[in-house]
Design an enzyme around this catalytic site. Structure first.
Site, PDB file in Angstrom:
ATOM      1  CB  ALA A 144      12.856  -8.340  11.623  1.00  0.00           C
TER       2      ALA A 144
ATOM      3  CB  ALA B 225      20.606  -8.480  13.272  1.00  0.00           C
TER       4      ALA B 225
ATOM      5  N   GLY C 157       9.296  -3.153   5.697  1.00  0.00           N
ATOM      6  CA  GLY C 157      10.307  -3.023   6.723  1.00  0.00           C
ATOM      7  C   GLY C 157      10.487  -1.598   7.203  1.00  0.00           C
TER       8      GLY C 157
ATOM      9  CB  THR D 104       9.290  -6.682   2.389  1.00  0.00           C
ATOM     10  OG1 THR D 104       9.571  -5.692   3.383  1.00  0.00           O
ATOM     11  CG2 THR D 104       8.314  -7.693   2.956  1.00  0.00           C
TER      12      THR D 104
ATOM     13  CB  CYS E 237     -29.692   8.130  -4.005  1.00  0.00           C
ATOM     14  SG  CYS E 237     -28.871   6.568  -4.369  1.00  0.00           S
TER      15      CYS E 237
ATOM     16  CD  GLU F 185     -28.770   6.936  -0.514  1.00  0.00           C
ATOM     17  OE1 GLU F 185     -28.206   8.040  -0.487  1.00  0.00           O
ATOM     18  OE2 GLU F 185     -28.223   5.879  -0.945  1.00  0.00           O
TER      19      GLU F 185
ATOM     20  NE  ARG G 249      -1.878  -9.013   4.851  1.00  0.00           N
ATOM     21  CZ  ARG G 249      -1.067 -10.029   4.571  1.00  0.00           C
ATOM     22  NH1 ARG G 249      -1.551 -11.096   3.943  1.00  0.00           N
ATOM     23  NH2 ARG G 249       0.202  -9.985   4.923  1.00  0.00           N
TER      24      ARG G 249
ATOM     25  NE  ARG H 217      -2.262 -16.519   3.860  1.00  0.00           N
ATOM     26  CZ  ARG H 217      -1.445 -15.475   3.714  1.00  0.00           C
ATOM     27  NH1 ARG H 217      -1.444 -14.786   2.578  1.00  0.00           N
ATOM     28  NH2 ARG H 217      -0.635 -15.119   4.687  1.00  0.00           N
TER      29      ARG H 217
END
Length: 374
Positions: A174, A176, A305, A208, A96, A64, A196, A219
């Site tokens: 993924a 095994a 995972g 993980t 505001c 505002e 992200r 990135r």
């Protein structure tokens, strides 16, 4: 509270067009406003836009104020369209609502009321007391979606939780042996960076980190100078078994380890860490989210995972699933999307509804929400 005692629905096509523009402006702050909500403002005389603005970063001028500065004297007698109730308290910036009233704005149309305790109707009260006509409720659903993380933190005392997964056509994340690079294509991986960038925290588990030693950073492509605030990297590690892995602490992004009460960090360990109770043999996930809410995290993106993803789903803590589906097959021995759901009968199945689908190269991106989610 004067004219703002209830939401109204007598808005015309000009009102809708102006609020749609204000919502688009607000979204420009998606990567930089946290922990504040994203807010946009349009000041207009009828269908003529006089000025517009959006909140760019916490501590900076609100939408505002940006619009009022651009409008100058032309704000007098105008309508201000804002995506969230104008604030009525002094924080890092002034109220505001007072600024709008002082500028002589004749009417304020807000998409929704702000549930933040220091506002929550007080902004509308201030405006109405100053003789400003106040209406709200225009495109409220879109406004809530825009700030779902902020609203979750304020109303539910926990962040909005988004689980990001990449899967094969046969529902595997993924092999095994844990190898998952790369199921999805380059276009999908670039898209993940945008998600992200809007998250306040990126959450993963010890498994993980031990398997992949990820960086969990934003990135963008070379030459992309999009501004963003590096999200907090959060590692759920009951016994602090992963602190020898360095990538998760490298770079400018902050890192937080959440561990069990009996875990003992090394004497020279200077990375932020906090303990939460153990519940049913694992870290109390609801307590984890409370810790993050206390750190003003609005949105959490989980990149982990099947074990952690499944635990969050079992605990009914998943608000949406960001699923990238690649046209590949990994076979029955590969790892599933969610582990430990224990669904034995069809009536136990967890239903999700599709919010959005989009093609990214050869992949499909699905945004899904459990029916029980906010």
């Amino acid at each position: 509270m004067g004219s703002a005692t209830a939401a109204t629905n007598g808005f015309d096509s000009t009102d809708h067009a102006m609020m749609a523009r204000a919502l688009c402006l607000a979204e420009r702050g998606a990567y930089t406003t946290r922990p504040n909500p994203m807010v946009g403002c349009v000041i207009a005389h009828g269908d003529e836009v006089v000025a517009e603005g959006w909140h760019a970063q916490a501590g900076g001028p609100h939408a505002e104020v940006v619009a009022l500065r651009a409008a100058g004297a032309r704000a007098r007698g105008a309508t201000a369209y804002v995506t969230l109730e104008p604030c009525a308290h002094t924080g890092k910036t002034g109220p505001c609502a007072d600024a709008l009233a002082a500028a002589g704005v004749a009417r304020v149309v807000a998409a929704m009321r702000d549930p933040f305790p220091q506002v929550d109707g007080a902004g509308f009260d201030t405006l109405a007391a100053a003789g400003v006509a106040v209406e709200y409720g225009l495109m409220a659903d879109a406004a809530r979606r825009l700030n779902q993380g902020f609203l979750s933190r304020i109303e539910r005392k926990r962040p909005w939780v988004r689980v990001k997964l990449a899967t094969s056509l046969d529902g595997r994340t993924a092999l095994a042996n844990g190898d998952s690079k790369w199921i999805s294509g380059e276009a999908s991986r670039r898209d993940v960076m945008r998600w992200r960038a809007r998250a306040g925290a990126l959450l993963t588990g010890a498994g993980t980190v031990l398997a992949d030693d990820p960086r969990l950073t934003v990135r963008f492509d070379d030459g992309d100078d999009t501004a963003f605030l590096p999200p907090l990297r959060v590692v759920l590690d009951p016994g602090l078994a992963t602190i020898g892995r360095g990538h998760i602490r490298a770079g400018d992004a902050p890192t937080l380890y959440i561990h069990a009460p009996d875990a003992k960090p090394p004497r020279n360990f200077d990375t932020a860490h906090v303990s939460v109770p153990i519940r049913d043999g694992m870290l109390d996930l609801a307590a984890v989210l409370r810790v993050l809410a206390a750190r003003e995290i609005n949105e959490v993106q989980v990149e982990a995972g099947a074990t952690l993803a499944g635990a969050l789903m079992r605990a009914e803590l998943v608000d949406e699933v960001l699923l990238y589906v690649a046209p590949v097959l990994l076979g029955a021995a590969a790892r599933p999307l969610f582990d430990g759901l224990r669904i034995d009968e069809m009536q136990q199945r967890l239903r999700l509804h599709t919010v959005e689908t989009r093609r990214l190269g050869d992949d499909m991106r699905l945004l899904l929400r459990p029916e029980r989610a906010l």
